[in-house]
Scaffold this active site. Structure first.
Site, PDB file in Angstrom:
ATOM      1  N   GLU A 117      14.984 -44.806  47.317  1.00  0.00           N
ATOM      2  CA  GLU A 117      15.607 -44.076  47.981  1.00  0.00           C
ATOM      3  C   GLU A 117      15.044 -44.369  49.690  1.00  0.00           C
ATOM      4  O   GLU A 117      13.358 -45.071  49.780  1.00  0.00           O
ATOM      5  CB  GLU A 117      15.062 -42.403  48.053  1.00  0.00           C
ATOM      6  CG  GLU A 117      15.186 -41.141  49.184  1.00  0.00           C
ATOM      7  CD  GLU A 117      14.699 -39.260  48.916  1.00  0.00           C
ATOM      8  OE1 GLU A 117      14.286 -40.022  50.205  1.00  0.00           O
ATOM      9  OE2 GLU A 117      14.506 -39.711  47.725  1.00  0.00           O
ATOM     10  N   ASP A 124      18.481 -34.184  44.940  1.00  0.00           N
ATOM     11  CA  ASP A 124      18.433 -34.617  46.098  1.00  0.00           C
ATOM     12  C   ASP A 124      17.505 -35.426  46.874  1.00  0.00           C
ATOM     13  O   ASP A 124      17.058 -36.011  47.732  1.00  0.00           O
ATOM     14  CB  ASP A 124      17.586 -33.039  46.989  1.00  0.00           C
ATOM     15  CG  ASP A 124      17.837 -33.033  48.228  1.00  0.00           C
ATOM     16  OD1 ASP A 124      18.478 -33.807  48.843  1.00  0.00           O
ATOM     17  OD2 ASP A 124      16.545 -32.612  48.566  1.00  0.00           O
ATOM     18  N   HIS A 152      18.996 -36.320  50.517  1.00  0.00           N
ATOM     19  CA  HIS A 152      17.184 -35.313  50.301  1.00  0.00           C
ATOM     20  C   HIS A 152      17.816 -34.720  51.844  1.00  0.00           C
ATOM     21  O   HIS A 152      16.754 -35.336  52.849  1.00  0.00           O
ATOM     22  CB  HIS A 152      16.142 -36.769  50.760  1.00  0.00           C
ATOM     23  CG  HIS A 152      14.446 -36.632  51.191  1.00  0.00           C
ATOM     24  ND1 HIS A 152      13.772 -37.387  50.483  1.00  0.00           N
ATOM     25  CD2 HIS A 152      14.143 -35.072  50.928  1.00  0.00           C
ATOM     26  CE1 HIS A 152      12.738 -36.690  50.753  1.00  0.00           C
ATOM     27  NE2 HIS A 152      12.619 -35.308  51.273  1.00  0.00           N
ATOM     28  N   ALA A 166      12.355 -32.119  44.250  1.00  0.00           N
ATOM     29  CA  ALA A 166      11.169 -32.728  44.231  1.00  0.00           C
ATOM     30  C   ALA A 166      10.946 -34.137  45.442  1.00  0.00           C
ATOM     31  O   ALA A 166      11.046 -34.068  46.078  1.00  0.00           O
ATOM     32  CB  ALA A 166       9.971 -32.970  43.538  1.00  0.00           C
ATOM     33  N   ARG A 167      10.632 -35.082  44.415  1.00  0.00           N
ATOM     34  CA  ARG A 167      10.161 -36.551  45.014  1.00  0.00           C
ATOM     35  C   ARG A 167      10.865 -36.866  43.985  1.00  0.00           C
ATOM     36  O   ARG A 167      10.830 -37.160  42.940  1.00  0.00           O
ATOM     37  CB  ARG A 167       8.556 -36.887  45.014  1.00  0.00           C
ATOM     38  CG  ARG A 167       8.616 -36.504  46.438  1.00  0.00           C
ATOM     39  CD  ARG A 167       9.099 -36.962  47.719  1.00  0.00           C
ATOM     40  NE  ARG A 167       7.915 -36.995  48.469  1.00  0.00           N
ATOM     41  CZ  ARG A 167       8.834 -35.463  49.693  1.00  0.00           C
ATOM     42  NH1 ARG A 167       9.496 -34.732  49.225  1.00  0.00           N
ATOM     43  NH2 ARG A 167       7.752 -35.188  50.831  1.00  0.00           N
TER      44      ARG A 167
END
Length: 316
Positions: free
Chosen positions: A260, A255, A279, A231-232
């Site tokens: 980030e 991910d 990501h 997701a985030r």
């Protein structure tokens, strides 16, 4: 010569790279460069540069006084939300539904299988010429909980179907019934989490999901459970996750992270029982052709005066 009477389109593709673009629009390539390709005030349709961050995405918005459509190339819109207040009323914000479902679902499944079957340990073993035989967990007979059951969440379940999971539970903002079963709300998480061997996060980042996966959420997961985040990063409280990983109670496959990109020296890099990918859920060979088809279709509707698709917000 560029016409001063037809509306401008800004997009991170050259017009000659996309088949089926309608006539009657002025196309300008902009992928986040410091210099703008034209006057932002003339832009009517803005395709946001992909994976260039929020600062790039929102930089021209204050000057786009005639923009009508803002089209992201991502499923999430959190990177443009900080600039929406700069736009005039009535601007439609569209996401990239249909572009990333297959690739993100593929990665979610890969992260689940790699983590359960011990692939990171096998890679380290190969580097050290060690034969790490043994018994490892299978996805078969596991209970999976998908938190964020939109189009990506549904695509993840599609790919789980052949793996003989004991159960797949679904959570979204609103309760509903699907062909595969009921979709629960976030309020049902306390009852669902203790039964989940694998929890997959595919929810948008918004005020209701910011930090959703904190100490209480993680504590409700059973010992040995796997958390997968496609997701985030901001959906997960990193410090709370680190505590669970370092205790050895939970595992994670991520991910996305918060912060980030994950900076060098961050303790998450070397936490036990964690697999990290940078990501890349939507960054595959499937992205470019699907993104170009989406843009061509949206611009064709726009030029014809028809409603565009995937509208997720209209500015006040």
């Amino acid at each position: 010569m560029t016409s001063t009477k037809t509306p401008d389109v800004w997009m991170p593709f050259s017009a000659d790279e996309i088949e089926g673009l309608p006539e009657g629009l002025n196309y300008h390539f902009w992928d986040g460069a410091q210099d703008y390709p034209a006057d932002p005030a003339r832009c009517a349709f803005y395709v946001v540069p992909y994976m260039k961050g929020s600062q790039v995405a929102v930089r021209p918005l204050a000057d786009m006084t005639r923009v009508q459509i803002v089209q992201t190339l991502s499923a999430g819109i959190d990177h443009v939300e900080p600039g929406l207040g700069l736009l005039p009323a009535g601007v439609r914000l569209c996401n990239a539904k249909g572009v990333h479902e297959a690739s993100t679902a593929e990665l979610a499944l890969a992260l689940i299988l790699a983590s359960l079957r011990g692939f990171p340990g096998f890679v380290h073993g190969q580097d050290k010429e060690e034969w790490r035989a043994g018994f490892y967990p299978a996805l078969a007979d596991k209970s999976v909980l998908i938190v964020g059951y939109g189009s990506i969440g549904a695509a993840i379940e599609d790919r789980l179907a052949p793996f003989e999971c004991a159960r797949v539970a679904r959570v979204a903002r609103s309760a509903r019934t699907t062909a595969r079963g009921p979709v629960h709300t976030l309020d049902d998480l306390p009852a669902l989490l203790p039964e989940a061997d694998v929890v997959v996060l595919s929810t948008p980042l918004n005020p209701s999901t910011q930090g959703l996966v904190g100490a209480e959420f993680l504590a409700a997961m059973p010992d040995g459970a796997l958390l997968v985040n496609v997701a985030r990063g901001g959906v997960v409280d990193t410090e709370s996750l680190l505590l669970e990983l370092e205790s050895g109670r939970l595992r994670a496959a991520l991910d996305v992270t918060d912060p980030e990109p994950l900076p060098a020296g961050h303790p998450l890099w070397h936490a036990p029982n964690v697999l990290i990918t940078p990501h890349v859920g939507g960054s595959t060979s499937a992205f470019q052709p699907r993104a170009r088809r989406l843009v061509a279709g949206q611009l064709s509707r726009f030029a014809a005066g028809e409603p565009v698709q995937n509208v997720v917000r209209t500015t006040d």
